[in-house]
Scaffold this motif. Structure first.
Motif, mmCIF file in Angstrom:
data_model
loop_
_atom_site.group_PDB
_atom_site.id
_atom_site.type_symbol
_atom_site.label_atom_id
_atom_site.label_comp_id
_atom_site.label_asym_id
_atom_site.label_seq_id
_atom_site.Cartn_x
_atom_site.Cartn_y
_atom_site.Cartn_z
ATOM 1 N N ASP A 1 0.808 -1.230 0.000
ATOM 2 C CA ASP A 1 0.000 0.000 0.000
ATOM 3 C C ASP A 1 0.838 1.275 0.000
ATOM 4 O OD1 ASP A 1 -2.304 -1.422 -0.191
ATOM 5 O OD2 ASP A 1 -2.900 -1.217 1.908
ATOM 6 N N GLN B 1 0.085 4.301 -2.536
ATOM 7 C CA GLN B 1 -0.241 5.632 -2.032
ATOM 8 C C GLN B 1 0.735 6.683 -2.541
ATOM 9 O OE1 GLN B 1 -0.237 4.819 2.164
ATOM 10 N NE2 GLN B 1 -2.090 3.537 2.040
ATOM 11 N N LYS C 1 -3.189 -5.407 -7.474
ATOM 12 C CA LYS C 1 -3.875 -4.195 -7.028
ATOM 13 C C LYS C 1 -3.766 -3.039 -8.014
ATOM 14 C CE LYS C 1 -3.883 -4.895 -2.024
ATOM 15 N NZ LYS C 1 -3.518 -4.326 -0.709
#
Length: 473
Positions: free
Chosen positions: A34, A38, A69
Motif C-alpha cells: 500500500d 499511495q 492491485k
C-alpha cells in the motif's frame, strides 16, 4: 524524472520508486504494498511496471500483490521461470516509462536470472543502475544461495558468471553512473557491504575489491567464495514463495496475527496449538520479567532476520508479547520473511499475564565492570561470545568460547546444563536472544553481560585477536 530509494533498515533492503510523466516503476517491493500505491497516487502517477532483480531469498516480495492491485506488469530478466504471469524481458531490451528508459542488463552470478536495470534519463544519458544483489556498495552478491536445480550450478560456477557480468555489463558504464543496490550493511546476501546505500560506479571501481581492474577470474572466484558462512535457514523457503507464488494477502496475515487474546485465552491457544511465544519488548525490559518459556527477539533491532535465522519451521504458530500498539508492526515484519502463521497477541501484556496468576521468569544480568572483577579472580568461569566467528576472530576476551547465535540450534548440545555460563555479544541484543533460548531449553545457570563486547572492551580484561585472513573481506 523522480528516483527514490525506499530503505528498510531492519532488513537492510532497498526498494525503488521511479517516476516520469505520470508513469511509475517499483523495483523489488516489500510485501506490504500500500505505501507504494499511495506514493504513486499522491504524485498523480500510475504504476506501469514492477521490476524484480531476481528471486529474493531474504524476504518475500510484494510484486504479485502489487500487480493484482494496480494492474502493473511484473518483469523479470532472462531465464526466470516464475509460477505466475509475468513478462520475461530480453537482455538489452528497453522498457519505456514516461520520458525515461529502463534497459534490461542480464547479470547472472548471484542467481542465474539476476538482472540489473540501467536508467536512461529524458536526455538519453545513462543515469543510474539498480543492481539488486549483483553489485553492492563495497561488495558483490554471494554466489551460494541458488537452489541446486542442476549439479553444474555450483558457487564457483556462479562466481565465474558474476565476474563476467561485472566486467562485461557494469564496469564499462560511465564512472558517474549512480549505483543503487538491493541491500546495505547487515544483509546476509553479501560479506562486507558498506553502511552507505548509494554511490557512483567510479568510486566503486576504486574501492570495491570485486571491481579491481587487474583482478583475474580465478582470483575473483576465490575471493567471493571463501569465508562464506552458512546462509540463514529460511532463505530457501523465501525463494520458493517468490518463485511459485500463491502468497497469502498481507491483509489476511495482519488480521490473524493481531487477534487480541486475554491471558487465559493466550495460555489455552499456546497449549492447544503448540505455538512459539516471541517476546518483542526491549532487551533492557525483557530480562526483568517475562513469560516462562517465551523467547526474546526484540523489535528494536534486526527482528525478522533473527526470527528467520533461528525458527526453522515457517508454519509454526506464533504468539506475540509486544509493547502496546506494536502488534501490527511485529506481524508485518514477520510476514516480510515468510512467517505468516502469527495467531494472536497477549492483550494487556505481561501485567495481564501476572494478574491472571500465570508463571513468569527472569534472566540474571551483570555489568561489564562487575564481570571483569569476577573474571580476573577466576579465569575458569565459562564465558560464551555469541557474536559471529568473524567478529570473534577480529578480537575477543581471552578465554572466551565462540558460541554464535546463528548456530545455536546446532551447537546447543555442546553446553552442560550443570555449568554456569556468562554470555555476551557486541551490544547485548544477540546475547539476550541466546539467554532466552537457553532458558526455554532448561539452562538455568546463565548470566547476560550488559553492554556486550563494547562494554567489556572498556575494562582492563585481556583480549586476543587472530591475524586477519585474506578471505575475511
Amino acid at each position: 524524472m523522480k528516483v527514490e530509494q525506499i530503505y528498510t533498515g531492519c532488513l537492510a533492503e532497498a526498494a525503488y520508486y521511479i517516476e516520469s510523466e505520470g508513469e511509475a516503476v517499483i523495483i523489488d517491493p516489500l510485501r506490504e504494498v500500500d505505501p507504494y500505491i499511495q506514493k504513486a497516487e499522491r504524485n498523480g502517477a500510475k504504476i506501469k511496471y514492477i521490476l524484480e532483480t531476481h528471486f529474493h531469498a531474504d524476504f518475500v516480495s510484494g510484486h504479485i500483490e502489487l500487480g493484482k492491485k494496480t494492474g502493473a506488469t511484473i518483469v523479470f530478466g532472462p531465464t526466470a521461470k516464475p509460477g505466475y504471469e509475468a513478462y520475461i524481458a530480453k537482455d538489452g531490451e528497453d522498457l519505456k516509462v514516461g520520458k525515461v528508459i529502463l534497459r534490461v542488463l542480464h547479470t547472472p552470478g548471484h542467481t542465474m536470472e539476476s538482472t540489473t536495470y540501467l536508467l536512461i534519463d529524458e536526455h538519453g544519458k545513462e543515469h543510474a543502475i539498480f543492481t539488486g544483489d549483483t553489485l553492492f556498495i563495497g561488495d558483490v552478491g554471494r554466489p551460494d544461495l541458488v537452489q541446486k536445480v542442476k549439479a553444474e550450478i555450483t558457487p564457483e560456477y556462479l562466481a565465474g558468471q558474476l565476474y563476467d557480468s561485472l566486467r562485461n555489463k557494469i564496469m564499462p558504464l560511465s564512472d558517474d553512473v549512480i549505483v543503487y543496490p538491493g541491500h546495505g550493511a547487515g544483509s546476509a546476501c553479501g560479506k562486507n557491504m558498506s553502511k552507505e546505500t548509494v554511490d557512483t560506479l567510479g568510486h566503486q571501481k576504486q574501492f570495491n575489491y570485486a571491481l579491481r581492474a587487474d583482478m583475474g577470474k580465478d582470483e575473483f572466484i576465490r575471493a567471493v567464495t571463501e569465508g562464506l558462512v552458512e546462509p540463514p535457514q529460511y532463505f530457501p523457503y523465501n525463494v520458493l514463495m517468490n518463485v511459485q507464488g500463491g502468497i497469502p494477502s498481507i491483509e489476511d496475515v495482519i488480521k490473524s496475527g493481531t487477534r487480541p487474546l486475554d491471558a487465559s485465552a493466550f495460555q489455552l491457544v499456546w497449549e492447544h496449538e503448540g505455538a512459539l511465544v516471541i517476546d518483542t519488548r526491549s532487551k533492557e525490559v525483557f530480562p526483568g520479567e517475562f513469560i516462562t518459556g517465551s523467547i526474546f527477539v526484540g523489535l528494536d533491532d534486526n527482528f525478522a532476520p533473527w526470527v528467520g535465522a533461528l525458527i526453522t519451521d515457517l508454519k509454526l504458530p506464533v504468539l506475540l508479547v509486544t509493547d502496546e500498539g506494536r502488534e501490527e508492526e511485529a506481524v508485518i515484519r514477520l510476514s516480510r520473511v515468510g512467517y505468516d502463521n502469527t495467531i494472536g497477541y497477549l492483550k494487556g501484556g505481561l501485567k495481564a499475564w501476572k494478574e491472571a496468576g500465570f508463571n513468569t521468569d527472569r534472566i540474571e544480568e551483570i555489568s561489564a565492570e562487575d564481570f571483569a572483577k569476577l573474571y580476573k579472580g577466576n579465569m575458569g568461569l565459562h564465558l560464551l561470545d555469541a557474536r559471529k566467528e568473524s567478529e570473534y576472530r577480529s578480537q575477543h576476551i581471552q578465554g572466551a568460547e565462540n558460541f554464535p547465535l546463528d548456530f545455536i540450534n546446532k551447537n546447543m548440545s555442546m553446553l552442560d546444563k550443570d555449568k554456569k555460563y556468562f554470555i555476551h555479544c557486541a551490544g547485548g541484543y544477540r546475547s539476550m536472544i541466546t539467554c532466552s533460548i537457553l532458558k526455554a531449553r532448561g539452562f538455568n545457570n546463565i548470566v547476560n553481560i550488559q553492554g556486550g563486547f563494547k562494554a567489556l572492551s572498556a575494562t582492563d580484561l585481556p583480549k586476543t585477536e587472530f591475524a586477519v585472513q585474506e578471505t575475511m573481506l
